[in-house]
Write a protein that holds these residues in place. Structure first.
Motif: not given
Lengths: 271, 270, 318
Positions: A94-100, A81-92, A102-110
């Protein structure tokens, strides 16, 4: 090279123990026998028995299954799950990258523990829910690593060259980004594998993971904690097993990274 | 063949404070010129001149903030990657860093075949062998990885990749500036041979006017994103019109000059 | 002022610099020319006492007025010489400056470390004067900046100001202008020459660029494969080279002369990786004139300060 060998041997031993346990164990690891409580190592019970009279070697062997199962599923969930998300956030875009992100931060903060408790409450405490919770909690570390290293690859001239050769985004991600970040992801997998094994032990210790009577190294620790002063052997055995497993996976990861890097081919030939 | 009309490119720096506007960097300002077919067109500029931005715009790898870039009468900017296939086939780029422009995890034959694979051009195997020979590499080079080659050989690999789809225009971005002097001459000779052999239009970008003078017939001089002078390379080198070009020509240390008594002070004397 | 004799540097069994000897007198400007892998930067590091731990050096490096050999000297002695009597300007100014310290403080520190001046205020005044000497503008304001806020050319001037801070007797410049634009390079070359002249310092200028050496230096040492293959006055070596490598290098860098086919005179092959140079004459695998004799290392022909190591020199070929 030495890392790879030591890591492979340690991991190989665990895999072997797990495989053999399907066919044979010295004793039934769940068989309780009050007469055999807390026996020291002997010819029959190589590492002795626990306070219910169960054979430690048998428990370790079956517990190895749990360990591998946990590691593979948790790391699998996180990496896939994480690797494609990260690659997608980098290559996709910009706004999609931002969403990924933020969602990441949310899970991380939990807190991961809270996540595991919630999963346990919702789906019932079991090895599977524990490892999915561990996997989900580990997704951000993969996504972050994948995004950061993908950004680095995307800024290289060879990606620019690939674009001017006519490659489009998805092909660049598959042909150039993934192979070049694979080494880092593999290392992350092995480190996470170690962490997952530890986390499963911790969750089982808290009663949120593997449920009795299924043997798990974490539960072996939990069940023997009051006996720390009188029978330290009961904690040392699973503790050492966990430590060796974590060490084995970390060394294996390091070794694999070096092995897969063609740039080190020459160095290896010389050294 | 390649035409730039009032092209500007502004980059926005990332925010340094929460308030206040983002800093803007004008990489190119209102640049117009045309590169005719068959020319060996040099673009000279120092760091910050916008020459690398220009390469990216011409190659359709970046979008101008204003103005248009056309190739063979077809507009390059504002098109999606899919609509740029004409450009990808006819225009290829060789980059500066002979290590950084080759994917370290790909074998040389896959690197050279990449434009063919990407553009679904058949006959890859034969073409790769042909290209390796054209750039002076042995056939077994295809099986190896980039790190196993010297800087000059890597630049040969880059050239082979660029020539794979049989382009009509070759854009070379500082192709020899990372190479040893004793190897530079080989690559410049090879480049000249290939341009002749395949009747290429050459766009050659460099910070070094003396290299451009050897390779090109026409030169455009860029400074801080602006085109300051353009013309026949000998004319520009011998009698530069713009003060900046004069300064640039004067500042180049030459062996002949130095041996006839030109000192470091003379290089900067106004 | 500076005398290097029989300098050998090796990484384990791998020789990187072999039998390098030269002298630089006070006020003299000597160029050390070489391509990648020639050992020129290693030689400079050895003179400056900054060789890394994974290589070992033998031979002697002597500085006038210092009794000890600098090769193998104690770190105490070396650090007391570095920055005071020996100074160096590196190729990459960003890494040679402390990123979290103001420019003026870094220059002032150079004065304070060797106790050239007594107090901070004096050091600060000197620092501003030094920054002015390398013709930086608005030094009061610029001095307060951090390295990343400066351009490459400005940073290199700051490094030069630091190098000149204590009026060194030997100034070593290792490719100081390679990363700079030509117009900035010209300014820096002028500053280096003036800075060395004013202090009658011995200048050792390391570069791969023949034209730069010819502009800056009076004498030149040509290195290839870890050896000095030719040396002598710039005017002679670069107009009438003796060694086949020097000749090849001169021809290859001459972009104004081409053969009948309009081609540049290239040297065949590539510079071998360090330690992969052939035995005997290091240039023989790329030399058009090589024969069996070249399998034996050529001795030095001519004067120590003007000669070559070639069996078949350009001038004396039958």
């Amino acid at each position: 090279m030495r890392n790879l060998v030591i890591g492979a041997v340690l991991v190989g031993l665990i895999v072997l123990a797990a495989l053999i346990s399907f066919l044979w164990t010295p004793f039934d690891p769940t068989q309780v026998d009050a007469a055999l409580r807390l026996q020291g190592p002997s010819g029959a019970h190589w590492l002795g028995t626990d306070r219910f009279g169960r054979d430690l070697v048998s428990q370790l062997m079956v517990g190895a299954r749990t360990t591998l199962y946990v590691g593979i599923v948790a790391v699998g969930v996180a990496a896939l799950v994480g690797t494609p998300l990260g690659v997608f956030a980098a290559a996709g875009p910009r706004w999609l990258g931002e969403i990924v992100l933020r969602a990441n931060d949310l899970v991380l903060a939990f807190p991961a523990l809270l996540l595991a408790i919630m999963f346990g409450a919702a789906f019932g405490a079991s090895t599977l829910t524990a490892m999915i919770a561990i996997g989900v909690a580990t997704v951000p570390s993969f996504a972050r690593l994948a995004r950061a290293s993908a950004l680095q690859v995307l800024s290289t001239e060879y990606v620019l060259a690939a674009r001017s050769a006519g490659r489009t985004g998805p092909a660049i991600s598959v042909r150039h980004v993934l192979p070049n970040i694979a080494g880092l992801i593999i290392v992350q997998c092995s480190v996470s594998f170690g962490i997952a094994v530890l986390a499963e032990a911790a969750l089982s210790y808290l009663g949120l993971g593997t449920q009795p009577p299924t043997p798990s190294w974490g539960r072996m620790l939990q069940e023997s904690q009051e006996l720390l002063a009188v029978q330290p052997r009961l904690l040392i055995v699973p503790g050492v097993a966990i430590a060796l497993a974590v060490l084995g996976f970390t060394l294996l990861g390091d070794g694999l990274r070096d092995r897969f890097d063609p740039r080190l081919e020459g160095a290896r030939a010389q050294g | 063949m390649i035409k730039l009309e009032s092209v500007s490119r502004v980059y926005r720096r990332s925010r340094t404070s929460a308030f206040g506007p983002r800093a803007e960097v004008h990489a190119l300002r209102d640049v117009s010129f045309e590169i005719e077919q068959g020319r060996r067109f040099g673009i000279v500029g120092e760091s910050g001149s916008g020459k690398s931005t220009l390469v990216r715009l011409i190659a359709g790898l970046d979008q101008p903030t204003a103005g248009t870039v056309t190739f063979d009468g077809q507009r390059v900017n504002g098109r999606s990657e899919r609509q740029l296939s004409f450009l990808r086939r006819d225009l290829q780029v060789v980059f500066q860093d002979p290590m950084g422009s080759l994917d370290p995890r790909m074998r040389v034959r896959d690197i050279i075949a990449e434009p063919l694979v990407a553009q679904r051009i058949p006959g890859q195997e034969g073409r790769v062998a042909e290209l390796l020979e054209a750039v002076g590499l042995t056939a077994d080079a295809g099986r190896r990885f980039p790190h196993q080659f010297s800087g000059g050989q890597r630049q040969r690999i880059s050239l082979a990749r660029a020539l794979a789809p049989k382009p009509r225009v070759l854009v070379a971005d500082e192709p020899v500036s990372a190479l040893d002097v004793s190897v530079r001459a080989q690559i410049l000779n090879l480049l000249a041979d290939l341009v002749d052999q395949f009747a290429l239009t050459l766009v050659f970008v460099s910070h070094d006017l003396s290299v451009v003078r050897h390779v090109c017939d026409t030169v455009a001089v860029l400074r801080a994103g602006e085109l300051v002078e353009i013309g026949d390379v000998e004319r520009v080198y011998r009698s530069p019109e713009h003060p900046y070009t004069r300064q640039l020509v004067q500042a180049i240390p030459t062996l002949r000059g130095a041996l006839s008594g030109v000192t470091a002070e003379d290089l900067i004397r106004p | 002022m500076l005398k290097v004799d029989g300098l050998n540097i090796a990484a384990g069994e791998l020789p990187l610099v072999s039998d390098v000897s030269f002298t630089v007198a006070g006020g003299e400007r000597v160029g050390l020319i070489g391509e990648s892998g020639s050992g020129k930067s290693l030689t400079a590091s050895a003179v400056f006492g900054l060789l890394s731990d994974d290589v070992s050096a033998a031979g002697s490096v002597r500085l006038e007025g210092v009794d000890e050999n600098l090769v193998g000297a104690s770190e105490n002695l070396l650090s007391s010489l570095r920055g005071s009597r020996l100074a160096m300007v590196f190729q990459e100014p960003m890494t040679a400056l402390n990123p979290s310290m103001r420019i003026v403080d870094q220059v002032a520190e150079a004065r304070l470390i060797h106790r050239t001046v007594g107090d901070r205020a004096a050091a600060h005044r000197d620092a501003l004067r030094l920054l002015e000497q390398v013709r930086l503008r608005d030094v009061a304001e610029l001095g307060r900046a951090y390295p990343h806020q400066l351009s490459g050319g400005q940073r290199q001037r700051v490094l030069l100001a630091i190098a000149l801070a204590n009026d060194p007797d030997v100034l070593i410049c290792d490719e100081p202008t390679t990363a700079l634009d030509v117009t900035v390079q010209a300014q820096l070359l002028d500053l280096i020459v003036k800075g060395a002249k004013e202090r009658t310092a011995a200048l050792l200028f390391i570069t791969h660029d023949l034209a730069v050496v010819a502009t800056v230096c009076e004498r030149v040492l040509v290195m290839y494969g870890g050896r000095i293959v030719e040396s002598g006055p710039v005017a002679e070596v670069l107009t009438a080279p003796e060694h086949r490598y020097t000749k090849g290098l001169l021809d290859a860098s001459d972009l104004e002369t081409v053969d009948e086919g309009g081609r540049l005179h290239a040297i065949a092959g590539a510079v071998p990786a360090a330690g992969k140079f052939p035995s005997g004459c290091v240039f023989r695998n790329r030399c058009p004139r090589a024969d069996e004799q070249c399998e034996v290392s050529p001795p030095w022909f001519g004067e120590p300060a003007h000669g070559h190591a070639c069996w078949h020199p350009v001038g004396g070929d039958a």
